[in-house]
Design a protein around this motif. Structure first.
Motif, PDB file in Angstrom:
ATOM      1  N   ARG A   1      22.816  85.077  51.744  1.00 46.58           N
ATOM      2  CA  ARG A   1      21.827  84.346  50.952  1.00 46.58           C
ATOM      3  C   ARG A   1      21.700  82.940  51.507  1.00 46.58           C
ATOM      4  N   ILE A   2      20.476  82.530  51.734  1.00 43.23           N
ATOM      5  CA  ILE A   2      20.193  81.222  52.320  1.00 43.23           C
ATOM      6  C   ILE A   2      19.493  80.376  51.268  1.00 43.23           C
ATOM      7  N   LEU A   3      19.956  79.160  51.090  1.00 43.76           N
ATOM      8  CA  LEU A   3      19.324  78.217  50.168  1.00 43.76           C
ATOM      9  C   LEU A   3      18.924  76.986  50.969  1.00 43.76           C
ATOM     10  N   HIS A   4      17.642  76.702  50.994  1.00 44.62           N
ATOM     11  CA  HIS A   4      17.123  75.571  51.771  1.00 44.62           C
ATOM     12  C   HIS A   4      16.587  74.530  50.803  1.00 44.62           C
ATOM     13  N   THR A   5      16.972  73.280  50.969  1.00 42.67           N
ATOM     14  CA  THR A   5      16.428  72.205  50.141  1.00 42.67           C
ATOM     15  C   THR A   5      15.377  71.446  50.933  1.00 42.67           C
ATOM     16  N   GLU A   6      14.294  71.110  50.259  1.00 40.08           N
ATOM     17  CA  GLU A   6      13.206  70.370  50.896  1.00 40.08           C
ATOM     18  C   GLU A   6      12.794  69.226  49.990  1.00 40.08           C
ATOM     19  N   GLY A   7      12.876  68.009  50.501  1.00 38.72           N
ATOM     20  CA  GLY A   7      12.573  66.827  49.713  1.00 38.72           C
ATOM     21  C   GLY A   7      11.129  66.363  49.799  1.00 38.72           C
TER      22      GLY A   7
END
Length: 71
Positions: free
Chosen positions: A2-8
């Motif tokens: 599972r990949i969790l990517h944060t984008e601001g």
């Protein structure tokens, strides 16, 4: 995996559009699952929620004082 990517970023631009495309590719063509966390109530979040697993988060609404992490 599972990949969790944060984008601001709040705006919809080349970088965020590419993130959406790559997330779609990963979810469709691999055994992995990718989810993106991005700015709440943004142009990017409105677009992303329509096409990928997306979680809205108020990045700037949280007080990052170390004691807040103990709560």
């Amino acid at each position: 995996m599972r990949i969790l990517h944060t984008e601001g970023l709040k705006s919809l631009n080349g970088e965020t559009l590419r993130l959406i495309e790559e997330t779609q590719y990963i979810n469709k063509n691999t055994q992995h699952t990718c989810t993106v966390i991005g700015q709440k109530d943004s142009e990017f979040s409105r677009h992303a929620k329509q096409s990928i697993p997306f979680i809205e988060f108020g990045f700037h609404e949280f007080d990052y004082h170390p004691l807040n992490f103990l709560k």
